[in-house]
Design an enzyme around this catalytic site. Structure first.
Site, mmCIF file in Angstrom:
data_model
loop_
_atom_site.group_PDB
_atom_site.id
_atom_site.type_symbol
_atom_site.label_atom_id
_atom_site.label_comp_id
_atom_site.label_asym_id
_atom_site.label_seq_id
_atom_site.Cartn_x
_atom_site.Cartn_y
_atom_site.Cartn_z
ATOM 1 N N GLU A 55 17.129 -14.871 7.085
ATOM 2 C CA GLU A 55 18.435 -15.295 7.619
ATOM 3 C C GLU A 55 18.287 -16.376 8.682
ATOM 4 O O GLU A 55 19.198 -17.164 8.894
ATOM 5 C CB GLU A 55 19.191 -14.091 8.220
ATOM 6 C CG GLU A 55 20.148 -13.464 7.241
ATOM 7 C CD GLU A 55 21.101 -12.438 7.859
ATOM 8 O OE1 GLU A 55 21.205 -12.335 9.093
ATOM 9 O OE2 GLU A 55 21.735 -11.714 7.080
ATOM 10 N N HIS B 245 -1.239 -3.424 -8.376
ATOM 11 C CA HIS B 245 -1.079 -2.975 -9.763
ATOM 12 C C HIS B 245 0.282 -3.360 -10.318
ATOM 13 O O HIS B 245 0.701 -2.837 -11.347
ATOM 14 C CB HIS B 245 -1.313 -1.463 -9.835
ATOM 15 C CG HIS B 245 -2.693 -1.094 -9.390
ATOM 16 N ND1 HIS B 245 -3.724 -0.852 -10.275
ATOM 17 C CD2 HIS B 245 -3.225 -0.994 -8.149
ATOM 18 C CE1 HIS B 245 -4.838 -0.589 -9.587
ATOM 19 N NE2 HIS B 245 -4.554 -0.681 -8.296
ATOM 20 N N LYS C 68 31.034 -12.575 0.933
ATOM 21 C CA LYS C 68 32.091 -11.766 1.547
ATOM 22 C C LYS C 68 33.459 -12.293 1.127
ATOM 23 O O LYS C 68 34.360 -11.523 0.787
ATOM 24 C CB LYS C 68 31.987 -11.817 3.077
ATOM 25 C CG LYS C 68 30.860 -11.002 3.647
ATOM 26 C CD LYS C 68 30.990 -10.973 5.170
ATOM 27 C CE LYS C 68 29.763 -10.411 5.826
ATOM 28 N NZ LYS C 68 29.738 -10.657 7.271
#
Ligand code: PA5
Length: 446
Positions: free
Chosen positions: A286, A307, A421
């Site tokens: 951010e 793995h 948003k």
């Protein structure tokens, strides 16, 4: 020294003259951060927090934690992003990812409101059945949808279970000092409130009430944590470049980025570090990912992920570097037993400890990945404890500020978070978003 940076596994990728060439940029970025003259400087209150935090509030946080410990089985921490990642990371780093299952005299701590998953919330509600609960709702803005929805649900549950008067005593609100819906509600109902300081953004807030209350409830020594942060502030604010690992970390990651290594993978060989990785990803992602720039922060836990992602890291697109978190000492250790039959052929390991085996896996992987074209930085930590957590938080935050300014971005805003948003509000039918909703729906029909 609680954390030290080793750069020898970058040889062949970064030259001494490259480090010298970026030195002045880093020194200047640090000065900008220290003097509060850069972009977003109104949100750099965390820089001096270890010196001047609110002692009166800190005493109230500790007292509240003691009350909470005595009055509930389950402490529900409601928040998203910077309002929960730090405290969850602290609990898993200092205590364990299995904290809730361990024998202890502190409440279980569960995190809610960090997604809109109906399954996750239903499961938590089931876990809470028949248990005594306290809730800490944390939101600086007080308007973030995910925690607000979860808080509605838990508030209703508490009122039904305890009645209004007792419910209020079990709700702790951490939010803005004066503004926001949550502050209004807390004041109207009479809940105890704690402050997210105006000059500290969510992802830099773990050493404020945002992190301190849940961390103290989990029985972690917050004095030690703040002592670690203080020592780190003294070190990294004052040491010259050559002795300043926060500046050197910022220098190396910017140099690697400029050389085409656009993904930084944080790698640890301790599963207790997984949530630290999540906290770090938010802090760096951010803070730096904007204006078309920024390293992509990724993470792995080794040897587990050797793995799964090991193949890609060894052999895939060569745009990666790793930052390895290495511990000098284990929190606990286990000896590998001798086996008479030796069917698995592992008697050469008998008598060695898992810490030794893990350390060899780490060394082997660093060398293999370097050979595969992936430079490695190593951050060596003393151990996993409260002091080292506080020290690490300050180290990463301070390096992030310097690194972001060196990159040329504002490390303290997050304008990109608003895009989803706006769409979500429109699609959920929030008043005022009708036109935007119509535009989105027509795109979705295509
Ligand atoms: O770092 C940030 O500012 C964000 O991640 C916020 O912490 C997150 O969006 C939650 O915001 P709020 O605390 O206002 O609910």
């Amino acid at each position: 020294m609680a954390i030290s940076l080793k750069t020898s596994f970058c040889e062949g990728f970064i030259r001494d003259c490259d480090v010298q060439a970026i030195r002045e940029e880093i020194v200047s970025a640090k000065k900008t951060l220290d003097e509060g003259t850069g972009k977003g400087s109104a949100f750099t209150g965390w820089v001096k927090l270890p010196y001047n935090y609110d002692r009166e509030e800190y005493a109230r946080i500790k007292a509240a934690a003691e009350r909470i410990k005595k009055s509930c089985d389950i402490f529900v921490v409601i928040g998203i992003g910077g309002s929960y990642l730090g405290s969850r990371a602290a609990i898993e780093f200092v205590k364990s990812p299995l904290y809730n299952s361990l024998k202890k005299d502190t409440p279980d701590v569960y995190f809610a409101g960090n997604s809109l998953s109906p399954t996750a919330l239903s499961e938590l509600l089931q876990i809470c059945e028949g248990k005594d609960i306290c809730v800490n709702v944390i939101s600086k803005s007080g308007t973030t949808t995910e925690p607000a929805v979860a808080f509605r649900i838990f508030r209703e549950l508490l009122v039904k279970k305890y009645g209004n008067e007792e419910a209020v005593k079990r709700i702790y609100v951490t939010t803005d000092k004066v503004r926001g819906a949550l502050k209004k509600l807390a004041d109207a109902e009479g809940c105890e409130t704690f402050v997210v300081p105006d000059d500290i953004g969510g992802r830099y807030s773990v050493l404020t009430a945002v992190g301190l209350l849940p961390i103290a409830v989990a029985g972690i020594d917050t004095d030690e944590m703040l002592r670690g942060a203080y020592d780190a502030a003294e070190k990294f604010r004052n040491a010259p470049f050559e002795e300043n690992d926060a500046m050197r970390y910022a220098a190396y990651r910017n140099l690697l980025y400029r050389s085409g290594k656009t993904t930084e993978i944080m790698a640890s060989y301790e599963s207790g570090y997984a949530m630290m990785n999540e906290w770090w990803k938010q802090l760096y992602g951010e803070s730096e990912g904007k204006d078309g720039k920024g390293l992509f922060p990724a993470s792995v836990i080794f040897s587990t992920d050797l793995h799964s992602l090991g193949q890609y890291i060894q052999d895939g697109v060569r745009n990666l570097f790793e930052t390895v978190i290495s511990f000098k000492a284990p929190t606990a250790d286990v000896k590998i037993p001798y086996d008479e039959e030796n069917a698995d052929g592992l008697n050469f390991l008998a008598g060695k400890t898992l810490f030794e085996a893990n350390a060899k896996a780490e060394a082997a992987t660093i060398l293999a990945h370097c050979d595969g074209g992936v430079p490695n930085l190593v951050l060596e930590f003393d151990r996993k404890d409260a002091y080292n957590f506080g020290y690490a938080v300050y180290f990463f935050e301070y390096a992030c500020g310097i690194s972001g300014y060196t990159l040329g971005v504002n490390p303290f805003d997050q304008p990109g978070v608003e895009a989803y948003k706006k769409n979500m509000y429109a699609l959920l039918g929030k008043p005022g978003y009708e036109e935007h909703a119509a535009a989105l729906l027509s795109r979705m029909k295509k």
